[in-house]
Structure formats: C-alpha cells, structure tokens
Design an enzyme around this catalytic site. Structure first.
Site, PDB file in Angstrom:
ATOM      1  N   ASP A  12       0.883  -1.167   0.000  1.00 64.46           N
ATOM      2  CA  ASP A  12       0.000   0.000   0.000  1.00 64.46           C
ATOM      3  C   ASP A  12       0.915   1.210   0.000  1.00 64.46           C
ATOM      4  O   ASP A  12       1.685   1.388   0.950  1.00 64.46           O
ATOM      5  CB  ASP A  12      -0.883   0.010   1.254  1.00 64.46           C
ATOM      6  CG  ASP A  12      -1.848  -1.160   1.281  1.00 64.46           C
ATOM      7  OD1 ASP A  12      -2.858  -1.107   0.564  1.00 64.46           O
ATOM      8  OD2 ASP A  12      -1.581  -2.142   2.005  1.00 64.46           O
ATOM      9  N   ASP A 131     -14.364  -4.379  -2.324  1.00 65.59           N
ATOM     10  CA  ASP A 131     -14.251  -4.131  -0.887  1.00 65.59           C
ATOM     11  C   ASP A 131     -15.605  -4.453  -0.280  1.00 65.59           C
ATOM     12  O   ASP A 131     -16.582  -3.744  -0.511  1.00 65.59           O
ATOM     13  CB  ASP A 131     -13.894  -2.670  -0.626  1.00 65.59           C
ATOM     14  CG  ASP A 131     -12.470  -2.336  -1.081  1.00 65.59           C
ATOM     15  OD1 ASP A 131     -11.669  -3.285  -1.254  1.00 65.59           O
ATOM     16  OD2 ASP A 131     -12.171  -1.151  -1.268  1.00 65.59           O
TER      17      ASP A 131
END
Lengths: 257, 225
Positions: A12, A131
């Site tokens: 990330d 998600d």
C-alpha cells in the site's frame, strides 16, 4: 503437476512510501516500495500487488516512476491499483510495466468501464477489486455489501452478485478485501471469500486480515481462494514469504517453492 | 561471443517493456530493440514475437502491418525466434477464440479454450484438494515437463515452474513439436520447438529465475535444434 496457489505481498503506497493502515486508517511507514518489492521477489513471492492509496492526480507521476523502477528489476507479475479510472490510466500503468491493473471504485461508479477495459486490453490484465463488508445481523443469512471510499460509504450492492457481474463484464480476476477484517489480523472473512469464489469462474485473491500463516491456509482451504494477499505480516518481518510457503506446503497446498 | 541484437516485434498490443527489460537484465551485452520496423527486424540477430490480449486483435494487427510475412520470413531465415503466449497461439493454424480466427499457420495445430473443453469445469487437479472448480484464465505458476531436451531448457529443472496467464491453449497433432507440457484439468502444450523457433505458452519474462534462465539461453542460442 498442478497449478500453485499464489502468495502475493501487497504494497500500500502513499506518496511514494509503503504504509499499512488498520481498517484503512492509522497509517504506519514500512519503507521504500522498490526495495521492498525487490526483497519479496528474492524471497520467491509469486506476484506483487501495488496499491496507490494516495491516488491524487499529483501522485500519479510518482506512481508511474515507482512502477517503472519495480518492473525493470522484478521479473514476476505486478498488479497496480488505486485511482484507475480511465483507459488512459490503464495504458499508462501497463506501459510503465504493470502486468495487470486493479479497478475498484471506478467499477462501482461506471461498470461499463470494466467492459471497455477488458475489450481494449484483454481480461487477463483486468482485476476488479471488491471491498466487501458484512451487513447481515447475527441471526440472518450472511450477506455482504460493496463499500467505497475506503470502507466509509455503503452502496447497497450485494458483493456476491457484484462479483458475478464484474466477471460477465470481463474481469479476469477478483481481488476481494474484507473491510471488517482488513488490518486487524484475525484472518480473512472466509464466508464472503467462499461465496464469491464459488460464484465466479475466474481466480479469486483473498485479502484483508492475515495475522498468521494458518490464515493463509484457511483462505485457500476453507475460502476456496486461488491466491492469498497479505501486507503487514511480511512488511514488519513477522514472517518471510518462504516461511509462508513452507507452512502451506506442509499442509498439502501446492505452492511454488 | 560478439554482441547480439534482439528485436522484439511491436505490433501495438501493449506492454513489451517487461520482455525487453528481462532480456537486458540477463544479456547486458545484447542490443535489445522494440520495433515495428520490418527492416530492423530483418537485420536483427534474434527475434522475439510476443503477444497479449485477444487473438482476434493480435492477428488483425499482425496482418494489417504485414508482420505475417515478416514472421514467416524470420522463421525461414534460420535465426533464433522466440514466441511468447499469444505469439505461440498466433503461429498455429486457427483459434476458436473470438468465434474462430485464422492464424498464421506456421505450425500444424489449433488453439482451444479451457472453458469449452467438455467436463473441464468439474475437473480437479491433485494439487487442489478441496472441491473448487478450476478457474479460467489458467493464471499462475505451473510446472513444465520437458518432453524433449532443448538448448533453451539448459540449467532449468524438469517440472520447474513458469508463470502462465491464458484461457486458450495449443493442441497439435505433431507430437514431435512439443518440448514442454503442463497440466490443468488435462495436459496441454506449454512449449513447442522446431529448428530455429521456440514458442512458449508461459511468460519467461515474468517467470523469475526459470524464465530469466530461459531468456539467457535464448540470447546465447545458435538456433539449432
């Protein structure tokens, strides 16, 4: 002879640095993305996923340069996600050396974009990131919904139906992240992983929640995932990729050693 | 050995960066060019014929740019030629992808879909010990059994793993062409070779140590088999 289950370390990246948040908040610095990618490559990672979590327009050039630097030294597949909204974004990332792009919010706002992308570049390089968050109560049949904006905004879209639709539109792979579990190290949400993996014909990458090596095994055996993605257990040195593979191999899972 | 020039044929189908950088990585003395110039391809010492995406678009681009002739010419020239993924598929006679596509017919055989193989979705491999179906694309690291010795397998273990990503696979009646075989629900062709041509279904440029070794072998290969 058989296809191996993949282990995918995830970077990330925020403003050129690898970070890791807990449930998409509380960021902790983990280092330089190129150095970290090289380390995982040497350790025998099967792929690397690079998620640009800044994804502001100013950050795009930084991301492209970082992807170029990784791709010129790391000879395993590289997926890049975060802020992929247009055909031009995809082309830029593929030209920089990405093998696949991961489309997240843009798919929710404009599902036809997935179809355009797959038609243009081929399903093999189009990953749709989902998600998902559990929305059913304790005594109800399990149900998960798509959330956007880092897990803050519900969309009312059923996660399993969404996965099926994305594959119909041309997604070649699903990157499934449980928003309830991300960063909390209690394991994948195996319910949603199994439900989506059973519902779609393409590979599913399980993501969100890995805290130990048994979680990786569970993702494959109980969740039915084709690949497992993890960040913090690798970044902060708790486990190496070879340790993870050894552990999975000892439990009868086909891995690339 | 004197320096060698490697031409990667660019017919507008996307990312050739990784093929070029992988060859440069293993053969720093080589002059690696990515080109769509037929003359430059003709002058190179070795040629790489890559391919990604849908076969319809690949073959259409190849033909519209006259690369079908360039590829035939390079194959006939005797210089080392390496085809990758859809590059391999394009060398066969036809593909059932996109409703049926005529390919370049450099080799006898056809391209078929995993998903259209009867019973495939129910197939299970010994590696997947749970009951899930096999997914398409066939994506990830699979083993390649070396059916014949070949200079490009030099220093690579038999049944070593390479990275694949494809939904269609090659079938050929000419078993003597097959130098590599893999298994996904059923056996399929991982690599074919004839004389100066080696064509792989997997991506050597994405296959870490084994793939880099294969590219290194290619950069040093005299084209004899």
């Amino acid at each position: 002879m058989a296809l191996a289950k993949r282990i995918i370390p995830c970077l990330d990246v925020d403003k050129g640095r690898v970070v890791k948040g807990v449930q998409f908040l509380d960021i902790r610095d983990a280092g330089d993305p190129v150095e970290i990618a090289k380390k995982y490559n040497q350790q025998g990672a099967d792929e690397i996923t690079f998620l640009d979590i800044t994804a502001s327009h100013e950050a795009r050039d930084t991301t492209i340069h970082t992807v170029e630097a990784i791709a010129s030294e790391v000879f395993i597949p590289l997926t890049v996600g975060g802020g992929i909204r247009t055909v031009a974004d995809i082309r830029n990332m593929l030209n920089a050396g990405a093998d696949k792009v991961s489309i997240n919010s843009a798919a929710v706002f404009n599902p036809d974009f997935v179809q355009q992308a797959a038609d243009k570049f081929g399903s093999q390089c189009i990953v749709v990131a989902i998600d998902a968050k559990k929305v059913s109560g304790p005594n109800e049949a399990a149900r998960w919904e798509i959330f956007t904006h880092g897990g803050r905004k519900p969309t009312g879209i059923d996660a399993v139906a969404w996965g099926v639709k994305m594959v119909e539109l041309g997604a070649g792979e699903i990157l499934l992240t449980s928003m309830d579990n991300d960063g909390v190290k209690q394991g994948f949400d195996l319910g949603v992983t199994r439900a989506i993996s059973d519902a779609v014909s393409v590979p599913v990458i399980a993501s969100g929640g890995v805290g130990n090596l048994q979680h990786l095994v569970d993702g494959v055996e109980r969740g039915g995932a084709d690949a497992v993605l993890a960040a913090s257990i690798f970044h902060f040195g708790e486990y190496t990729v070879p340790q993870a593979k050894q552990y999975m191999a000892e439990r009868g899972i086909e891995v690339r050693l | 050995m004197s320096s060698t020039q490697v031409a990667i044929i660019d017919y507008g189908m996307g990312n050739l960066h990784s093929v070029a950088s992988a060859v440069r990585h293993v053969a720093p003395e080589a002059d690696v060019i990515v080109t769509s110039d037929s003359q430059a391809i003709a002058q190179a010492d070795r040629v790489i014929f890559p391919g990604v995406g849908a076969i319809r678009d690949c073959v259409a681009e190849i033909k519209s740019r006259g690369f079908d002739e360039a590829v035939a010419r390079e194959i006939a020239s005797g210089k080392p030629v390496l085809a990758i993924c859809v590059g391999l598929q394009a060398l066969m006679q036809n593909s059932e992808e996109n409703g049926g596509i005529e390919c370049l017919s450099a080799f006898e055989g056809e391209v078929r879909g995993f998903a259209s193989t009867p019973g495939f979705s129910l197939a299970r491999d010994e590696g997947s010990h749970s009951s899930e179906r096999l997914k398409v694309p066939h994506m990830g690291w699979n083993q390649v059994q070396q059916k014949q010795a070949h200079p490009l397998w030099h220093s690579i273990d038999d049944e070593g793993r390479f990275y694949f990503v494809h939904s269609y696979y090659v079938q050929t009646p000419q078993s003597d062409l097959v130098v590599g075989q893999s298994h996904y629900g059923h056996d399929f062709v991982a690599a074919i070779a004839q004389k100066n041509v080696f064509a792989a279904q997997f991506h050597p440029e994405k296959s870490h140590t084994n793939g880099l070794q294969l590219l290194k072998n290619f950069a040093a290969w005299d084209g004899k088999f």
